[in-house]
Design a protein around this motif. Structure first.
Motif, PDB file in Angstrom:
ATOM      1  N   LEU A  95      -0.650  22.909  49.866  1.00  9.78           N
ATOM      2  CA  LEU A  95      -1.828  23.580  50.399  1.00  9.78           C
ATOM      3  C   LEU A  95      -1.856  23.494  51.919  1.00  9.78           C
ATOM      4  O   LEU A  95      -1.215  22.616  52.505  1.00  9.78           O
ATOM      5  N   PRO A  96      -2.608  24.388  52.582  1.00 12.85           N
ATOM      6  CA  PRO A  96      -2.723  24.298  54.043  1.00 12.85           C
ATOM      7  C   PRO A  96      -3.579  23.109  54.463  1.00 12.85           C
ATOM      8  O   PRO A  96      -4.225  22.460  53.638  1.00 12.85           O
ATOM      9  N   MET A  97      -3.589  22.830  55.754  1.00 10.98           N
ATOM     10  CA  MET A  97      -4.420  21.751  56.307  1.00 10.98           C
ATOM     11  C   MET A  97      -5.884  22.021  55.994  1.00 10.98           C
ATOM     12  O   MET A  97      -6.328  23.173  55.994  1.00 10.98           O
ATOM     13  N   GLN A  98      -6.625  20.959  55.749  1.00  5.84           N
ATOM     14  CA  GLN A  98      -8.065  21.093  55.535  1.00  5.84           C
ATOM     15  C   GLN A  98      -8.816  20.976  56.855  1.00  5.84           C
ATOM     16  O   GLN A  98      -8.334  20.325  57.791  1.00  5.84           O
ATOM     17  N   PRO A  99      -9.991  21.599  56.944  1.00  6.41           N
ATOM     18  CA  PRO A  99     -10.787  21.477  58.176  1.00  6.41           C
ATOM     19  C   PRO A  99     -11.062  20.005  58.505  1.00  6.41           C
ATOM     20  O   PRO A  99     -11.425  19.227  57.632  1.00  6.41           O
ATOM     21  N   GLY A 100     -10.843  19.639  59.769  1.00  8.15           N
ATOM     22  CA  GLY A 100     -11.119  18.272  60.199  1.00  8.15           C
ATOM     23  C   GLY A 100      -9.938  17.336  60.102  1.00  8.15           C
ATOM     24  O   GLY A 100      -9.962  16.244  60.680  1.00  8.15           O
ATOM     25  N   ASP A 101      -8.890  17.724  59.364  1.00 10.23           N
ATOM     26  CA  ASP A 101      -7.714  16.866  59.236  1.00 10.23           C
ATOM     27  C   ASP A 101      -6.892  16.883  60.524  1.00 10.23           C
ATOM     28  O   ASP A 101      -6.875  17.884  61.252  1.00 10.23           O
ATOM     29  N   VAL A 102      -6.202  15.782  60.785  1.00  6.82           N
ATOM     30  CA  VAL A 102      -5.275  15.723  61.910  1.00  6.82           C
ATOM     31  C   VAL A 102      -3.853  15.635  61.359  1.00  6.82           C
ATOM     32  O   VAL A 102      -3.635  15.167  60.245  1.00  6.82           O
ATOM     33  N   ARG A 103      -2.896  16.090  62.156  1.00  4.54           N
ATOM     34  CA  ARG A 103      -1.516  16.159  61.683  1.00  4.54           C
ATOM     35  C   ARG A 103      -0.896  14.773  61.541  1.00  4.54           C
ATOM     36  O   ARG A 103      -0.132  14.524  60.603  1.00  4.54           O
ATOM     37  N   ALA A 104      -1.199  13.858  62.472  1.00  2.00           N
ATOM     38  CA  ALA A 104      -0.550  12.544  62.431  1.00  2.00           C
ATOM     39  C   ALA A 104      -1.443  11.480  63.051  1.00  2.00           C
ATOM     40  O   ALA A 104      -2.248  11.762  63.942  1.00  2.00           O
ATOM     41  N   THR A 105      -1.293  10.255  62.546  1.00  2.00           N
ATOM     42  CA  THR A 105      -1.941   9.095  63.167  1.00  2.00           C
ATOM     43  C   THR A 105      -0.904   7.992  63.329  1.00  2.00           C
ATOM     44  O   THR A 105      -0.002   7.834  62.498  1.00  2.00           O
ATOM     45  N   SER A 106      -1.042   7.248  64.406  1.00  2.00           N
ATOM     46  CA  SER A 106      -0.172   6.105  64.647  1.00  2.00           C
ATOM     47  C   SER A 106      -0.887   5.170  65.595  1.00  2.00           C
ATOM     48  O   SER A 106      -1.410   5.601  66.630  1.00  2.00           O
ATOM     49  N   ALA A 107      -0.944   3.891  65.227  1.00  2.00           N
ATOM     50  CA  ALA A 107      -1.681   2.913  66.027  1.00  2.00           C
ATOM     51  C   ALA A 107      -0.764   2.210  67.006  1.00  2.00           C
ATOM     52  O   ALA A 107       0.321   1.748  66.642  1.00  2.00           O
ATOM     53  N   SER A 108      -1.221   2.078  68.244  1.00  2.00           N
ATOM     54  CA  SER A 108      -0.594   1.117  69.141  1.00  2.00           C
ATOM     55  C   SER A 108      -1.058  -0.268  68.695  1.00  2.00           C
ATOM     56  O   SER A 108      -2.263  -0.522  68.601  1.00  2.00           O
ATOM     57  N   ALA A 109      -0.115  -1.153  68.412  1.00  2.00           N
ATOM     58  CA  ALA A 109      -0.452  -2.507  67.946  1.00  2.00           C
ATOM     59  C   ALA A 109      -0.303  -3.540  69.057  1.00  2.00           C
ATOM     60  O   ALA A 109      -0.392  -4.741  68.813  1.00  2.00           O
ATOM     61  N   GLU A 110      -0.117  -3.070  70.274  1.00  2.00           N
ATOM     62  CA  GLU A 110       0.150  -3.991  71.393  1.00  2.00           C
ATOM     63  C   GLU A 110      -1.028  -4.919  71.658  1.00  2.00           C
ATOM     64  O   GLU A 110      -0.867  -6.130  71.846  1.00  2.00           O
ATOM     65  N   LEU A 111      -2.252  -4.374  71.647  1.00  2.00           N
ATOM     66  CA  LEU A 111      -3.419  -5.196  71.965  1.00  2.00           C
ATOM     67  C   LEU A 111      -3.690  -6.227  70.876  1.00  2.00           C
ATOM     68  O   LEU A 111      -3.914  -7.412  71.167  1.00  2.00           O
ATOM     69  N   ILE A 112      -3.662  -5.814  69.617  1.00  2.00           N
ATOM     70  CA  ILE A 112      -3.971  -6.771  68.553  1.00  2.00           C
ATOM     71  C   ILE A 112      -2.941  -7.889  68.512  1.00  2.00           C
ATOM     72  O   ILE A 112      -3.286  -9.060  68.270  1.00  2.00           O
ATOM     73  N   GLU A 113      -1.678  -7.562  68.784  1.00  2.00           N
ATOM     74  CA  GLU A 113      -0.655  -8.613  68.816  1.00  2.00           C
ATOM     75  C   GLU A 113      -0.926  -9.629  69.933  1.00  2.00           C
ATOM     76  O   GLU A 113      -0.756 -10.828  69.738  1.00  2.00           O
TER      77      GLU A 113
ATOM     78  N   LEU B 250      -3.852 -10.336  71.192  1.00  2.00           N
ATOM     79  CA  LEU B 250      -5.092 -11.060  70.915  1.00  2.00           C
ATOM     80  C   LEU B 250      -4.909 -12.142  69.861  1.00  2.00           C
ATOM     81  O   LEU B 250      -5.410 -13.259  70.006  1.00  2.00           O
ATOM     82  N   ILE B 251      -4.220 -11.793  68.757  1.00  2.00           N
ATOM     83  CA  ILE B 251      -4.181 -12.716  67.615  1.00  2.00           C
ATOM     84  C   ILE B 251      -2.778 -13.085  67.167  1.00  2.00           C
ATOM     85  O   ILE B 251      -2.612 -13.822  66.184  1.00  2.00           O
ATOM     86  N   GLY B 252      -1.751 -12.582  67.842  1.00  2.00           N
ATOM     87  CA  GLY B 252      -0.383 -12.919  67.466  1.00  2.00           C
ATOM     88  C   GLY B 252       0.021 -12.380  66.105  1.00  2.00           C
ATOM     89  O   GLY B 252       0.833 -12.985  65.400  1.00  2.00           O
ATOM     90  N   TYR B 253      -0.535 -11.225  65.761  1.00  2.00           N
ATOM     91  CA  TYR B 253      -0.305 -10.687  64.413  1.00  2.00           C
ATOM     92  C   TYR B 253      -0.538  -9.181  64.444  1.00  2.00           C
ATOM     93  O   TYR B 253      -1.371  -8.691  65.206  1.00  2.00           O
ATOM     94  N   LYS B 254       0.206  -8.460  63.596  1.00  2.00           N
ATOM     95  CA  LYS B 254      -0.079  -7.045  63.365  1.00  2.00           C
ATOM     96  C   LYS B 254       0.329  -6.700  61.938  1.00  2.00           C
ATOM     97  O   LYS B 254       1.186  -7.373  61.338  1.00  2.00           O
ATOM     98  N   PRO B 255      -0.276  -5.675  61.346  1.00  2.00           N
ATOM     99  CA  PRO B 255       0.095  -5.267  59.984  1.00  2.00           C
ATOM    100  C   PRO B 255       1.575  -4.927  59.892  1.00  2.00           C
ATOM    101  O   PRO B 255       2.122  -4.254  60.771  1.00  2.00           O
ATOM    102  N   SER B 256       2.215  -5.418  58.823  1.00  2.00           N
ATOM    103  CA  SER B 256       3.662  -5.186  58.701  1.00  2.00           C
ATOM    104  C   SER B 256       4.126  -4.958  57.264  1.00  2.00           C
ATOM    105  O   SER B 256       5.319  -4.753  57.031  1.00  2.00           O
ATOM    106  N   THR B 257       3.217  -5.002  56.288  1.00  2.00           N
ATOM    107  CA  THR B 257       3.622  -4.804  54.895  1.00  2.00           C
ATOM    108  C   THR B 257       4.174  -3.391  54.696  1.00  2.00           C
ATOM    109  O   THR B 257       3.550  -2.412  55.109  1.00  2.00           O
ATOM    110  N   SER B 258       5.334  -3.275  54.066  1.00  2.00           N
ATOM    111  CA  SER B 258       5.954  -1.966  53.853  1.00  2.00           C
ATOM    112  C   SER B 258       5.160  -1.171  52.827  1.00  2.00           C
ATOM    113  O   SER B 258       4.487  -1.732  51.954  1.00  2.00           O
ATOM    114  N   VAL B 259       5.247   0.167  52.917  1.00  2.00           N
ATOM    115  CA  VAL B 259       4.548   0.999  51.928  1.00  2.00           C
ATOM    116  C   VAL B 259       5.132   0.783  50.535  1.00  2.00           C
ATOM    117  O   VAL B 259       4.418   0.893  49.532  1.00  2.00           O
TER     118      VAL B 259
END
Length: 340
Positions: free
Chosen positions: A294-312, A314-323
């Motif tokens: 189906l085509p994109m839905q209204p309001g959807d974005v094509r891609a998301t990706s988080a910069s994890a530099e700040l959280i690392e 701050l707390i020495g940790y970032k999400p890393s569990t594989s899908v």
């Protein structure tokens, strides 16, 4: 003899929700007293919410209040009884697509409800106030990964707009009343006990019933998936990392120049394309998906990706569990939940 250490107390709004349940469970395991406030709205299956609460109630250190955030009198009673050292505000009307169908629910819960929580925090200051935001606030941004210092003025849905408004409202309270506040932006959280309106839940349910799954954007989409255990570990560590006004940790720090207020991405920075995600689900289920492109839905974005530099930093940790690991855990839970 030394003074006995006081058991820490947390108020978690949205404790019957997917993330709220997992956070409350973790805090109870860590020895906290936890009070949950949740309106138990019928946005999705109430049986799932009640089952989460029932499991938490096995602990004597857990108390649940069925209260709408818009009900200031009842919310105040629950807050005062809780006497929280820390408040984690997770309750909200969630869902990007539902905001096109029922926008008022987002204004009521996310704006009025959050205002009520902020008023209580102002009058009964906790050591740290933490609130949930979303990667959706990045809106029309196209430069990846999304960084906390990026502009977030181009919301694509009312859901995103209300979450951005909550961030800004909390900043004003942090500035005026010196409330240490952390707003964390979630990136497509998934895992056992997840929400039925999320893609993983929908896909697994449909595939097990041999029904086609709706694949939007012709499958040309990417999401930075965050496994629930990684998210909870990040929140727990952030609880003990309250922002201190005037003490940034570097140029990437989103710490406000006028308030003890910080925004933090909680994401690993490893986006997965949608068709690849579906392949992982196929492997976990041992069956092929029937794709309804189906085509994109209204309001959807094509891609998301988080910069994890700040959280690392701050707390020495970032999400890393594989899908692969996370999806298998969800599938195992789903099969168990629906056969028990």
């Amino acid at each position: 003899m030394g003074e006995e250490k006081r058991t820490r107390r947390a108020l978690v709004t949205g404790g019957a929700g997917f993330i709220g349940y997992h956070l409350a469970k973790r805090l109870l395991t860590d020895g906290w007293i936890v009070v949950s406030v949740d309106g138990m709205t019928p946005y999705y299956d109430l049986a799932l919410k009640r089952c989460r609460i029932e499991m938490l109630q096995k602990s004597n250190a857990f108390t649940a209040h069925e209260v709408m955030l818009e009900d200031m009198t009842a919310l105040t009673d629950a807050y005062v009884a809780a006497q929280p050292d820390v408040v984690v505000h997770l309750a909200a009307q969630a869902g990007v697509r539902y905001s096109l169908e029922n926008p008022r629910a987002y204004v009521d819960a996310n704006l009025i409800g959050s205002f009520n929580v902020l008023e209580l925090v102002r009058n009964h200051s906790p050591a740290h106030f933490l609130l949930a935001s979303t990667s959706s606030v990045y809106g029309a941004n196209t430069i990846l990964p999304f960084g906390e210092m990026d502009q977030t003025d181009h919301a694509m849905t009312l859901y995103a707009a209300t979450k951005k408004a909550t961030e800004v409202m909390s900043h004003s309270y942090a500035h005026l009343w010196k409330i240490p506040t952390t707003a964390f932006r979630f990136f497509t959280v998934y895992g056992p006990w997840g929400r039925p309106d999320m893609a993983l839940f929908k896909f697994v349910k449909a595939m097990l019933a041999d029904q086609p799954i709706d694949v939007y954007g012709q499958g040309d989409m990417q999401r930075d998936f965050t496994y629930i255990d990684d998210l909870i570990e990040s929140i727990v560590r952030l609880i003990d990392c309250p922002p201190v006004a005037g003490a940034p940790i570097g140029s990437i720090d989103s710490l406000s120049p006028v308030a003890p207020h910080r925004v933090v991405n909680i994401g690993g920075g490893h986006p997965v394309d949608l068709l690849g995600f579906i392949k992982v689900i196929e492997q976990s289920l041992g069956r092929r998906a029937k794709l309804n492109m189906l085509p994109m839905q209204p309001g959807d974005v094509r891609a998301t990706s988080a910069s994890a530099e700040l959280i690392e930093k701050l707390i020495g940790y970032k999400p890393s569990t594989s899908v692969e690991t996370g999806v298998q855990a969800f599938v195992d839970w789903y099969r168990s939940y629906h056969t028990s």
